[in-house]
Every structure is written in structure tokens, then in C-alpha cells.
Design a protein around this motif. Structure first.
Motif, PDB file in Angstrom:
ATOM      1  N   UNK A  19       0.825  -1.201   0.000  1.00  0.00           N
ATOM      2  CA  UNK A  19       0.000   0.000   0.000  1.00  0.00           C
ATOM      3  C   UNK A  19       0.866   1.261   0.000  1.00  0.00           C
ATOM      4  N   UNK A  20       1.838   1.301   0.885  1.00  0.00           N
ATOM      5  CA  UNK A  20       2.708   2.479   0.985  1.00  0.00           C
ATOM      6  C   UNK A  20       3.537   2.661  -0.281  1.00  0.00           C
ATOM      7  N   UNK A  21       4.038   1.569  -0.814  1.00  0.00           N
ATOM      8  CA  UNK A  21       4.897   1.617  -2.000  1.00  0.00           C
ATOM      9  C   UNK A  21       4.114   2.017  -3.254  1.00  0.00           C
ATOM     10  N   UNK A  22       2.852   1.566  -3.352  1.00  0.00           N
ATOM     11  CA  UNK A  22       2.055   1.786  -4.563  1.00  0.00           C
ATOM     12  C   UNK A  22       1.164   3.023  -4.500  1.00  0.00           C
ATOM     13  N   UNK A  23       0.840   3.449  -3.288  1.00  0.00           N
ATOM     14  CA  UNK A  23      -0.094   4.557  -3.147  1.00  0.00           C
ATOM     15  C   UNK A  23      -1.549   4.124  -3.158  1.00  0.00           C
ATOM     16  N   UNK A  24      -1.778   2.815  -3.156  1.00  0.00           N
ATOM     17  CA  UNK A  24      -3.142   2.277  -3.068  1.00  0.00           C
ATOM     18  C   UNK A  24      -3.479   2.162  -1.587  1.00  0.00           C
ATOM     19  N   UNK A  25      -4.628   2.675  -1.181  1.00  0.00           N
ATOM     20  CA  UNK A  25      -5.017   2.617   0.231  1.00  0.00           C
ATOM     21  C   UNK A  25      -4.971   1.194   0.761  1.00  0.00           C
ATOM     22  N   UNK A  26      -4.489   1.058   1.998  1.00  0.00           N
ATOM     23  CA  UNK A  26      -4.462  -0.244   2.660  1.00  0.00           C
ATOM     24  C   UNK A  26      -5.858  -0.830   2.734  1.00  0.00           C
ATOM     25  N   UNK A  27      -6.848   0.022   2.974  1.00  0.00           N
ATOM     26  CA  UNK A  27      -8.229  -0.467   3.060  1.00  0.00           C
ATOM     27  C   UNK A  27      -8.725  -0.982   1.714  1.00  0.00           C
ATOM     28  N   UNK A  28      -8.254  -0.394   0.625  1.00  0.00           N
ATOM     29  CA  UNK A  28      -8.628  -0.877  -0.709  1.00  0.00           C
ATOM     30  C   UNK A  28      -8.081  -2.279  -0.925  1.00  0.00           C
ATOM     31  N   UNK A  29      -6.814  -2.482  -0.588  1.00  0.00           N
ATOM     32  CA  UNK A  29      -6.228  -3.814  -0.728  1.00  0.00           C
ATOM     33  C   UNK A  29      -6.955  -4.821   0.162  1.00  0.00           C
ATOM     34  N   UNK A  45      -6.668   1.442 -12.622  1.00  0.00           N
ATOM     35  CA  UNK A  45      -5.766   2.362 -11.921  1.00  0.00           C
ATOM     36  C   UNK A  45      -5.084   1.704 -10.740  1.00  0.00           C
ATOM     37  N   UNK A  46      -5.823   0.885 -10.014  1.00  0.00           N
ATOM     38  CA  UNK A  46      -5.269   0.178  -8.862  1.00  0.00           C
ATOM     39  C   UNK A  46      -4.198  -0.804  -9.305  1.00  0.00           C
ATOM     40  N   UNK A  47      -4.516  -1.590 -10.325  1.00  0.00           N
ATOM     41  CA  UNK A  47      -3.568  -2.587 -10.827  1.00  0.00           C
ATOM     42  C   UNK A  47      -2.325  -1.893 -11.396  1.00  0.00           C
ATOM     43  N   UNK A  48      -2.523  -0.774 -12.073  1.00  0.00           N
ATOM     44  CA  UNK A  48      -1.404  -0.027 -12.656  1.00  0.00           C
ATOM     45  C   UNK A  48      -0.464   0.479 -11.562  1.00  0.00           C
ATOM     46  N   UNK A  49      -1.011   1.020 -10.485  1.00  0.00           N
ATOM     47  CA  UNK A  49      -0.183   1.513  -9.380  1.00  0.00           C
ATOM     48  C   UNK A  49       0.626   0.384  -8.748  1.00  0.00           C
TER      49      UNK A  49
END
Length: 71
Positions: A19-29, A45-49
Motif C-alpha cells: 500500500x505504501x509503495x504503490x499509493x493504493x489505500x491499505x483499506x482498498x487492498x 488504476x489500482x492494478x497499474x499503481x
């Protein structure tokens, strides 16, 4: 095991560190895993990040996530 968790295991990451490395919210993952969201239903967008964060192309990541489903 969900493909996101398998990906984290392969790359030696926790969901939080991904999450921290990609910028995707931990809650999203967490929601993707908890709801057992299929790779085909994840937002591009999530997969791309995630792909950019671990150094894979979008196609490579999708192929890898799909292969986890077959295991």
C-alpha cells in the motif's frame, strides 16, 4: 489465498508495505482480498499503481495475478 496476498508473498511484502509503495489505500487492498475480488474486476488504476510499485508492466502483473488463480 487471494492473488494480492500471493503477490505480496512472492515479492516479500505485506499488504501494508505494498500500500505504501504503490499509493493504493491499505483499506482498498484489504477490501479486494476480503471480498475475494476477481482480478478482472479490479480497477485498472489500482492494478497499474501496483505494477509500477513492484517494477512490472501492467500486462506482466495481470498475467501473474491470473496465474495465481490457477494454482
Amino acid at each position: 489465498m487471494h492473488p494480492i496476498d500471493q503477490l505480496c508473498k512472492e515479492f516479500g511484502l505485506t499488504r501494508y508495505s505494498l500500500s505504501k509503495k504503490s499509493g493504493v489505500n491499505d483499506s482498498t487492498l484489504a477490501n479486494l482480498v476480503t471480498r475475494n475480488t476477481d482480478v478482472d474486476n479490479m480497477k485498472v488504476g489500482t492494478v497499474k499503481k501496483i505494477a509500477e510499485a513492484i517494477g512490472l508492466s501492467l500486462d506482466e502483473l495481470i498475467e501473474k495475478l491470473e496465474s495465481y488463480k490457477k494454482e
